[in-house]
Design an enzyme around this catalytic site. Structure first.
Site, PDB file in Angstrom:
ATOM      1  N   MET A   1      36.924  15.031  15.611  1.00  0.00           N
ATOM      2  CA  MET A   1      38.284  15.330  15.929  1.00  0.00           C
ATOM      3  C   MET A   1      38.863  16.465  15.650  1.00  0.00           C
ATOM      4  SD  MET A   1      41.505  13.189  14.154  1.00  0.00           S
ATOM      5  CE  MET A   1      40.576  11.834  13.612  1.00  0.00           C
ATOM      6  N   PRO A   2      39.466  17.193  16.482  1.00  0.00           N
ATOM      7  CA  PRO A   2      40.060  18.447  16.226  1.00  0.00           C
ATOM      8  C   PRO A   2      41.446  18.412  15.688  1.00  0.00           C
ATOM      9  CG  PRO A   2      40.264  18.197  18.559  1.00  0.00           C
ATOM     10  CD  PRO A   2      39.455  17.127  18.110  1.00  0.00           C
ATOM     11  N   VAL A   3      41.833  19.393  14.614  1.00  0.00           N
ATOM     12  CA  VAL A   3      43.096  19.312  13.845  1.00  0.00           C
ATOM     13  C   VAL A   3      43.488  20.725  14.072  1.00  0.00           C
ATOM     14  CG1 VAL A   3      44.100  19.196  11.686  1.00  0.00           C
ATOM     15  CG2 VAL A   3      42.226  17.652  12.063  1.00  0.00           C
TER      16      VAL A   3
END
Length: 71
Positions: free
Chosen positions: A1-3
Site C-alpha cells: 500500500m503506497p503512503v
C-alpha cells in the site's frame, strides 16, 4: 500500500476540504498511472498543512521572509 505525504504551507486559511479532496484524487490517479494501476484503490494520501511560523529557510521563518519581500 503506497503512503504519500504532502506538506504545504497553510496560508490564507489553508486549503479547503474540496481542494484537499481534489488534490488527493489527482495524486492517487497519477500514482496509479505511473505504476500501471498499482495503488489505485489502496493509496493513502496524508496532507499536512504547516503554519508559516513553523517553517524556516536559512534561519528565518517563512512569515519573516514574506514580510521582508513585501516591503
Amino acid at each position: 500500500m503506497p503512503v504519500i505525504n504532502v506538506k504545504m504551507t497553510e496560508e490564507d486559511g489553508g486549503a479547503t476540504k474540496e481542494q484537499k479532496e481534489e488534490l488527493s484524487k489527482g495524486i492517487t490517479e497519477l500514482f496509479a498511472k505511473v505504476f500501471n494501476g498499482r495503488g489505485a484503490n489502496s493509496a493513502v494520501v496524508i496532507i499536512e498543512e504547516v503554519n508559516t511560523d513553523n517553517y524556516s529557510i536559512g534561519g528565518k521563518t517563512i512569515t519573516q521572509i514574506r514580510s521582508e519581500t513585501k516591503k
